[in-house]
Enzyme design. Structure first.
Site, PDB file in Angstrom:
ATOM      1  N   ASP A  21       0.833  -1.202   0.000  1.00  0.00           N
ATOM      2  CA  ASP A  21       0.000   0.000   0.000  1.00  0.00           C
ATOM      3  C   ASP A  21       0.866   1.250   0.000  1.00  0.00           C
ATOM      4  O   ASP A  21       1.766   1.395   0.823  1.00  0.00           O
ATOM      5  CB  ASP A  21      -0.896   0.010   1.243  1.00  0.00           C
ATOM      6  CG  ASP A  21      -1.748   1.263   1.337  1.00  0.00           C
ATOM      7  OD1 ASP A  21      -2.799   1.314   0.672  1.00  0.00           O
ATOM      8  OD2 ASP A  21      -1.358   2.201   2.065  1.00  0.00           O
ATOM      9  N   TYR A  31       2.304  10.090   0.193  1.00  0.00           N
ATOM     10  CA  TYR A  31       3.421   9.543   0.964  1.00  0.00           C
ATOM     11  C   TYR A  31       4.778   9.917   0.359  1.00  0.00           C
ATOM     12  O   TYR A  31       5.815   9.748   1.004  1.00  0.00           O
ATOM     13  CB  TYR A  31       3.335   8.011   1.040  1.00  0.00           C
ATOM     14  CG  TYR A  31       2.108   7.461   1.703  1.00  0.00           C
ATOM     15  CD1 TYR A  31       1.225   8.273   2.422  1.00  0.00           C
ATOM     16  CD2 TYR A  31       1.813   6.097   1.622  1.00  0.00           C
ATOM     17  CE1 TYR A  31       0.097   7.746   3.022  1.00  0.00           C
ATOM     18  CE2 TYR A  31       0.688   5.566   2.223  1.00  0.00           C
ATOM     19  CZ  TYR A  31      -0.167   6.393   2.914  1.00  0.00           C
ATOM     20  OH  TYR A  31      -1.284   5.859   3.502  1.00  0.00           O
ATOM     21  N   LYS A  88      -3.216   5.757  -3.685  1.00  0.00           N
ATOM     22  CA  LYS A  88      -4.307   6.679  -3.387  1.00  0.00           C
ATOM     23  C   LYS A  88      -3.988   8.064  -3.946  1.00  0.00           C
ATOM     24  O   LYS A  88      -2.820   8.442  -4.026  1.00  0.00           O
ATOM     25  CB  LYS A  88      -4.499   6.767  -1.862  1.00  0.00           C
ATOM     26  CG  LYS A  88      -4.798   5.422  -1.202  1.00  0.00           C
ATOM     27  CD  LYS A  88      -4.945   5.530   0.305  1.00  0.00           C
ATOM     28  CE  LYS A  88      -3.617   5.554   1.041  1.00  0.00           C
ATOM     29  NZ  LYS A  88      -2.910   4.263   0.984  1.00  0.00           N
ATOM     30  N   HIS A 107      -8.109   9.120  -1.299  1.00  0.00           N
ATOM     31  CA  HIS A 107      -7.420   9.078  -0.007  1.00  0.00           C
ATOM     32  C   HIS A 107      -8.277   9.608   1.146  1.00  0.00           C
ATOM     33  O   HIS A 107      -8.317   9.015   2.223  1.00  0.00           O
ATOM     34  CB  HIS A 107      -6.116   9.880  -0.098  1.00  0.00           C
ATOM     35  CG  HIS A 107      -5.090   9.465   0.911  1.00  0.00           C
ATOM     36  ND1 HIS A 107      -3.753   9.709   0.756  1.00  0.00           N
ATOM     37  CD2 HIS A 107      -5.199   8.825   2.102  1.00  0.00           C
ATOM     38  CE1 HIS A 107      -3.087   9.239   1.794  1.00  0.00           C
ATOM     39  NE2 HIS A 107      -3.946   8.702   2.630  1.00  0.00           N
TER      40      HIS A 107
END
Length: 288
Positions: free
Chosen positions: A56, A61, A86, A119
């Site tokens: 994931d 990120y 996401k 997200h």
């Protein structure tokens, strides 16, 4: 949802659950936030070598490139892996989701994602219905195998389903024994949505040192983290614990060779602090 049988040669690979739109998702994955660069790449590489198939990540990120390098260099056939990412609130439009998907593929260096998620709903912006329409379009085009959301409340889910008639495969939410999220999970179960757990070990909540958890762990000769993850998988939740230590990565995968008793499950569920203890996705400060 149906459960595949666990491999007979030991816990080297997570068994799978079948999603609404037909794709199979491993019952345990690796979370990659907040890992960056080489640390992230090493974590993903170690996880893949330990038998993980679900990885994931997210645009927010800032590690899709590192995840992609590890995936491409692992020597594992792409079709055996389940890679999920996401997109952010700036992509909340039909065309924006298309661009975000292309951006994530470019960052990862991959031809496709197994799953793409919105997200956060970011209700103050009020564009998440358009974002969902963009995901539905990707699914209809055959560009992605599963679509879902993250941090959506039941009211958010109702809006996107009413607008499109399409139910998400997955809702990824903050979930651990002390944040059991019973109300949203009940809605997910009614709709056939799989619940994916972020921060499944509890973040800064001391769960791994809780006497209830450590006592159960001692009885099973397992670590506290293994017991916490087992609590998830016994309820058909899919936890995605983050880990960079190779020992922890391997230990987290070794949860399919034991089972918690009903009383142990109940004791852990009694740690629940209630829905209000979770991050509130209706608040403007929560959401990418």
């Amino acid at each position: 949802m149906t459960t595949d049988k666990s491999p007979q040669d030991g816990p080297t690979e997570a068994p799978k659950l079948t999603l609404l739109h037909g794709h199979n998702i491993p019952r345990l994955g690796l979370g990659t936030w907040p890992l960056l660069g080489e640390e992230c790449e090493n974590s993903v590489r170690n996880a893949l070598h330990a038998g993980y198939q679900l990885i994931d990540t997210a645009f927010a990120y800032r590690n899709e490139d590192a995840v992609g390098r590890a995936v491409r260099e692992a020597g594992i056939p792409r079709e055996e892996l389940f890679i999920s990412s996401k997109f952010n609130k700036e992509s909340h439009s039909v065309d924006g989701v298309q661009r975000a998907y292309d951006d994530s593929l470019n960052n990862l260096g991959l031809d496709y994602l197994d799953m793409f998620l919105c997200h956060w709903p970011v209700p103050a912006q009020d564009k998440y219905v358009e974002a969902w329409k963009g995901l539905v379009k990707l699914l209809e085009q055959g560009r992605v195998k599963a679509i879902g959301v993250s941090n959506f409340k039941p009211a958010h889910l109702s809006r996107i389903i009413d607008a499109t008639g399409v139910i998400p495969d997955v809702n990824q939410i903050q979930l651990s024994p002390d944040l059991a999220r019973l109300a949203p999970r009940a809605v997910h179960n009614d709709l056939g949505i799989l619940t994916e757990s972020w921060s499944p070990l509890g973040r800064e909540s001391g769960l791994r040192d809780n006497p209830t958890v450590t006592g159960i762990a001692a009885r099973h000769h397992k670590t506290a983290a293994q017991v916490l993850l087992r609590w998830h998988v016994q309820q058909d939740l899919v936890p995605i614990p983050q880990a960079s230590n190779p020992v922890w990565i391997s230990e987290n995968m070794s949860i399919f060779d034991f089972a918690l008793t009903a009383s142990e499950m109940q004791a852990m569920s009694a740690l629940d602090r209630g829905e209000n203890a979770a991050r509130d996705s209706d608040l403007p400060e929560n959401g990418h």
